[in-house]
Write a protein that holds these residues in place. Structure first.
Motif, mmCIF file in Angstrom:
data_model
loop_
_atom_site.group_PDB
_atom_site.id
_atom_site.type_symbol
_atom_site.label_atom_id
_atom_site.label_comp_id
_atom_site.label_asym_id
_atom_site.label_seq_id
_atom_site.Cartn_x
_atom_site.Cartn_y
_atom_site.Cartn_z
ATOM 1 N N SER A 167 0.832 -1.212 0.000
ATOM 2 C CA SER A 167 0.000 0.000 0.000
ATOM 3 C C SER A 167 0.863 1.258 0.000
ATOM 4 O O SER A 167 0.548 2.240 -0.673
ATOM 5 C CB SER A 167 -0.922 0.002 1.220
ATOM 6 N N TRP A 168 1.955 1.214 0.749
ATOM 7 C CA TRP A 168 2.908 2.334 0.780
ATOM 8 C C TRP A 168 3.516 2.525 -0.604
ATOM 9 O O TRP A 168 3.583 3.637 -1.125
ATOM 10 C CB TRP A 168 3.971 2.021 1.812
ATOM 11 N N LEU A 169 3.926 1.423 -1.239
ATOM 12 C CA LEU A 169 4.503 1.484 -2.589
ATOM 13 C C LEU A 169 3.508 2.053 -3.590
ATOM 14 O O LEU A 169 3.879 2.851 -4.463
ATOM 15 C CB LEU A 169 4.953 0.095 -3.044
ATOM 16 N N ILE A 170 2.265 1.644 -3.480
ATOM 17 C CA ILE A 170 1.228 2.138 -4.383
ATOM 18 C C ILE A 170 1.112 3.657 -4.249
ATOM 19 O O ILE A 170 1.071 4.373 -5.245
ATOM 20 C CB ILE A 170 -0.118 1.443 -4.102
ATOM 21 N N ARG A 171 1.095 4.146 -3.016
ATOM 22 C CA ARG A 171 0.983 5.590 -2.800
ATOM 23 C C ARG A 171 2.212 6.330 -3.339
ATOM 24 O O ARG A 171 2.080 7.406 -3.920
ATOM 25 C CB ARG A 171 0.760 5.875 -1.333
ATOM 26 N N LEU A 172 3.393 5.749 -3.142
ATOM 27 C CA LEU A 172 4.607 6.361 -3.696
ATOM 28 C C LEU A 172 4.522 6.445 -5.216
ATOM 29 O O LEU A 172 4.860 7.471 -5.812
ATOM 30 C CB LEU A 172 5.849 5.559 -3.293
ATOM 31 N N ASN A 173 4.073 5.376 -5.852
ATOM 32 C CA ASN A 173 3.961 5.368 -7.311
ATOM 33 C C ASN A 173 2.894 6.339 -7.802
ATOM 34 O O ASN A 173 3.098 7.035 -8.800
ATOM 35 C CB ASN A 173 3.687 3.947 -7.814
ATOM 36 N N LEU A 174 1.771 6.403 -7.097
ATOM 37 C CA LEU A 174 0.726 7.351 -7.489
ATOM 38 C C LEU A 174 1.223 8.793 -7.351
ATOM 39 O O LEU A 174 0.980 9.623 -8.226
ATOM 40 C CB LEU A 174 -0.538 7.145 -6.649
ATOM 41 N N ALA A 175 1.935 9.087 -6.259
ATOM 42 C CA ALA A 175 2.472 10.439 -6.064
ATOM 43 C C ALA A 175 3.453 10.784 -7.184
ATOM 44 O O ALA A 175 3.437 11.901 -7.711
ATOM 45 C CB ALA A 175 3.143 10.548 -4.698
ATOM 46 N N ARG A 176 4.296 9.826 -7.554
ATOM 47 C CA ARG A 176 5.253 10.053 -8.646
ATOM 48 C C ARG A 176 4.501 10.344 -9.949
ATOM 49 O O ARG A 176 4.849 11.271 -10.684
ATOM 50 C CB ARG A 176 6.160 8.831 -8.831
ATOM 51 N N GLN A 177 3.453 9.573 -10.220
ATOM 52 C CA GLN A 177 2.683 9.776 -11.454
ATOM 53 C C GLN A 177 2.001 11.133 -11.461
ATOM 54 O O GLN A 177 1.973 11.813 -12.497
ATOM 55 C CB GLN A 177 1.661 8.654 -11.622
ATOM 56 N N VAL A 178 1.456 11.552 -10.329
ATOM 57 C CA VAL A 178 0.807 12.864 -10.242
ATOM 58 C C VAL A 178 1.830 13.966 -10.493
ATOM 59 O O VAL A 178 1.572 14.909 -11.237
ATOM 60 C CB VAL A 178 0.106 13.042 -8.881
ATOM 61 N N ARG A 179 3.017 13.828 -9.891
ATOM 62 C CA ARG A 179 4.073 14.833 -10.109
ATOM 63 C C ARG A 179 4.480 14.888 -11.581
ATOM 64 O O ARG A 179 4.668 15.961 -12.137
ATOM 65 C CB ARG A 179 5.294 14.511 -9.247
ATOM 66 N N GLU A 180 4.632 13.715 -12.205
ATOM 67 C CA GLU A 180 5.024 13.671 -13.623
ATOM 68 C C GLU A 180 3.962 14.320 -14.504
ATOM 69 O O GLU A 180 4.287 15.046 -15.428
ATOM 70 C CB GLU A 180 5.270 12.225 -14.059
ATOM 71 N N ARG A 181 2.701 14.016 -14.221
ATOM 72 C CA ARG A 181 1.610 14.628 -15.030
ATOM 73 C C ARG A 181 1.574 16.130 -14.856
ATOM 74 O O ARG A 181 1.392 16.849 -15.824
ATOM 75 C CB ARG A 181 0.255 14.024 -14.638
ATOM 76 N N SER A 182 1.761 16.594 -13.629
ATOM 77 C CA SER A 182 1.673 18.039 -13.399
ATOM 78 C C SER A 182 2.885 18.764 -13.977
ATOM 79 O O SER A 182 2.777 19.917 -14.404
ATOM 80 C CB SER A 182 1.513 18.349 -11.924
ATOM 81 N N SER A 183 4.049 18.115 -14.032
ATOM 82 C CA SER A 183 5.229 18.768 -14.605
ATOM 83 C C SER A 183 5.218 18.761 -16.129
ATOM 84 O O SER A 183 5.893 19.557 -16.755
ATOM 85 C CB SER A 183 6.521 18.110 -14.092
ATOM 86 N N SER A 184 4.422 17.880 -16.734
ATOM 87 C CA SER A 184 4.355 17.820 -18.196
ATOM 88 C C SER A 184 3.318 18.772 -18.773
ATOM 89 O O SER A 184 3.176 18.886 -19.960
ATOM 90 C CB SER A 184 4.065 16.386 -18.649
ATOM 91 N N ARG A 185 2.615 19.458 -17.900
ATOM 92 C CA ARG A 185 1.583 20.398 -18.370
ATOM 93 C C ARG A 185 2.161 21.758 -18.660
ATOM 94 O O ARG A 185 3.094 22.221 -18.238
ATOM 95 C CB ARG A 185 0.471 20.555 -17.313
#
Length: 94
Positions: A76-94
């Motif tokens: 569950s911790w890993l899932i949250r880390l991966n989701l946070a990384r994906q959110v950061r990547e999406r927001s930086s690509s905008r």
């Protein structure tokens, strides 16, 4: 360094209740609106770090070196880390 996404084989090694919880957490997190999602994930990640008395980086290092077992909680911790990384990547690509 971020851990790669949780593999299906990792889920297969979990007990049925651990899988249900990890997947339920993932679905719940994915269905949340994007606004405020990163902040919420960071709070949840901080809670895991406090509970296990180690940083996410240390957890990843221990997991990769075999000094930490991947339990349902760790998944569950890993899932949250991966989701946070994906959110950061999406927001930086905008």
């Amino acid at each position: 360094m971020m851990h790669p996404p949780v593999k299906l084989s990792d889920f297969a090694a979990m007990t049925p209740s651990e899988r249900a919880r990890a997947l339920g957490d993932l679905v719940a997190a994915a269905s949340q609106p994007a606004n405020g999602g990163l902040e919420r994930l960071e709070v949840e990640i901080s809670a895991y770090e406090a509970r296990y008395e180690m940083s996410s980086s240390e957890m990843l290092e221990r997991l990769e070196s075999g000094r930490l077992d991947e339990t349902g909680e760790i998944a569950s911790w890993l899932i949250r880390l991966n989701l946070a990384r994906q959110v950061r990547e999406r927001s930086s690509s905008r």
